[in-house]
Design a protein around this motif. Structure first.
Motif: not given
Length: 481
Positions: A372-381
């Motif tokens: 879930l944290q990876k998804i959040k980081e990808r969204r920022k990108k």
């Protein structure tokens, strides 16, 4: 002044002119350009997300940046793009004020760049919500009290009872109650709603209105709690709950008989009667995204070629409670296995053996939380790339949709882990899903149907009319048993 803008569209508004992400972005950017000494420094977007609360990726990122002092004013096209509830508005304005951030709506007088604007936006929002809540509270309290006192709120009294005006209470209609008791007896003996309706019609028994019985009419009676004495007519106290009041109606059957009938019907209802015998693979499993009902199958024949086509229609369409378009079985077939394979890949990628009872729940939760944290980081990108116009609006929306799909899956896994601490996770095994995928093309329709129902609880679909007909259907979610 450093300005940021926030834009949002809900799924229903994607196609409305003037509400698209690109349109909002353009108008807000032009407004910022027109202001002396205002510079656009960041863009936050929530494509296809409702404003029912503040739990939106774009809003949450914006709030993080507010605390970091990344900008001085947040600009929106309209207030409802950002918020719809006064409580949320109050919380946002409070956060903005604490961090010396102003707020401005491009198309409305709402803003906090002036003292009068700040006062006006708060008063207007507060008055609107107060009036809605006050009206709802008055109606709910009044109706709730009527039900609690065992009084009649008006309307039709259900089959088996009537309102005695002299005694001011509900009484049993003995002739109707006799048939209700028969329905429960037949139901507990194993008869489905269609069989019960046929039996009543063969006996010459009609409904109160003189109509022949249908499976729908029988089902409504069997699930009605008034038959054991509770009030079916409790009013909603909020969007999620309704209350049930006991001892309002004189009981026709006992609570034990009612519960047993309900338990048995739940175990057989989804796949009972003709639905279990037909060759419609997805009937009872395919779920309508508009009303939540299941789909049933029907066949049409081409008058010129004699070719038979299998389609699926929402069960609420016949009663005009839903107008969702029918879908062909071929369209579902073309998307089902690829989506099932993607779901299998998702399960494999998180490296969680959902059927291994020896794994610790907390360890599994940590793995899911990292995803879930990876998804959040990808969204920022994606957000950064889109704001800098290195990816298109369509690409940005597609990437966000994909991340949302993955996020929904992982949140579902996390919820199951929370619910089953100390137990193995009760979901379909990966091996069984692989078996379904590998053997799908070799199975006949009835075999596909049985295997599908042993693994899948629900398939939620959607139609995108902007795409060509062969590509319109999307599978939004596959829920396993």
């Amino acid at each position: 002044m450093r300005a940021a803008l926030y834009i949002r569209v809900s799924t229903e508004e994607q196609s409305k002119e003037g509400y698209s992400l690109a349109a909002q972005k353009e108008k807000c950017a032009k407004f910022i350009e027109s202001q002396p000494d205002w510079d656009l420094v960041k863009i936050y977007a929530d494509p296809g997300v409702s404003a029912k609360d503040l739990n939106r990726p774009g809003v949450q990122q914006m709030l993080e940046d507010v605390k970091k002092g990344f900008f001085d004013v947040i600009v929106v096209y309209r207030l409802d793009r950002l918020v719809r509830r006064v409580l949320d508005l109050h919380n946002l304005l409070d956060d903005f004020e604490k961090n010396n951030v102003k707020f401005k709506s491009v198309t409305e007088v709402f803003d906090t760049t002036t003292a009068m604007g700040k006062f006006f936006i708060t008063i207007v929002g507060a008055m609107a919500e107060w009036e809605r809540d006050n009206l709802s509270e008055r109606v709910s309290m009044g109706m709730e009290q009527i039900v609690r006192e065992g009084k009649w709120k008006g309307g039709e009294v259900g089959y088996g009872h009537k309102w005695d005006r002299n005694e001011q209470e509900f009484v049993i209609v003995e002739e109707e109650a006799k048939y209700i008791k028969m329905m429960y007896e037949w139901s507990i003996d194993g008869d489905g709603d269609i069989t019960i309706a046929h039996k009543l019609n063969e006996m010459g028994i009609t409904t109160r209105q003189g109509n022949w019985w249908t499976n729908t009419a029988v089902g409504r009676i069997l699930i009605n709690p008034k038959n054991y004495g509770a009030s079916k007519r409790g009013v909603r106290t909020n969007k999620d709950n309704s209350f049930l009041v006991g001892n309002v109606y004189p009981a026709i059957v006992s609570k034990e008989i009612y519960d047993e009938s309900l338990r048995l019907r739940k175990s057989r209802l989804r796949f009972s009667g003709r639905n279990s015998d037909n060759d419609f693979i997805y009937s009872g499993v395919l779920s309508c995204p508009r009303c939540g009902s299941t789909f049933k199958g029907n066949k049409t024949t081409d008058p010129d070629t004699g070719t038979v086509y299998k389609n699926y229609v929402c069960n609420n369409k016949a009663s005009k409670k839903c107008d969702y378009p029918s879908v062909s079985e071929k369209m579902v077939d073309d998307k089902f296995i690829p989506n099932l394979q993607q779901a299998l890949d998702d399960l494999s990628n998180v490296d969680i053996d959902l059927d291994d009872g020896n794994k610790e729940i907390e360890e599994q939760k940590q793995v899911v939380t990292k995803e879930l944290q990876k998804i959040k980081e990808r969204r920022k990108k994606w957000q950064y790339a889109w704001a800098n116009e290195t990816i298109s609006d369509e690409d940005f929306s597609d990437r966000n949709a994909e991340e949302s799909r993955k996020e929904k899956h992982y949140l579902s896994v996390l919820e199951k882990l929370e619910r089953n601490k100390g137990e193995s996770l009760p979901v379909s095994s990966i091996d069984e899903i692989k078996k379904l995928i590998d053997n799908w093309k070799r199975l006949n329709d009835n075999e596909k149907k049985k295997l599908l129902r042993s693994l899948v609880n629900k398939i939620v679909i959607d139609i995108d009319k902007s795409k060509k007909k062969s590509e319109r259907l999307n599978i939004k979610e596959i829920v396993f048993n």
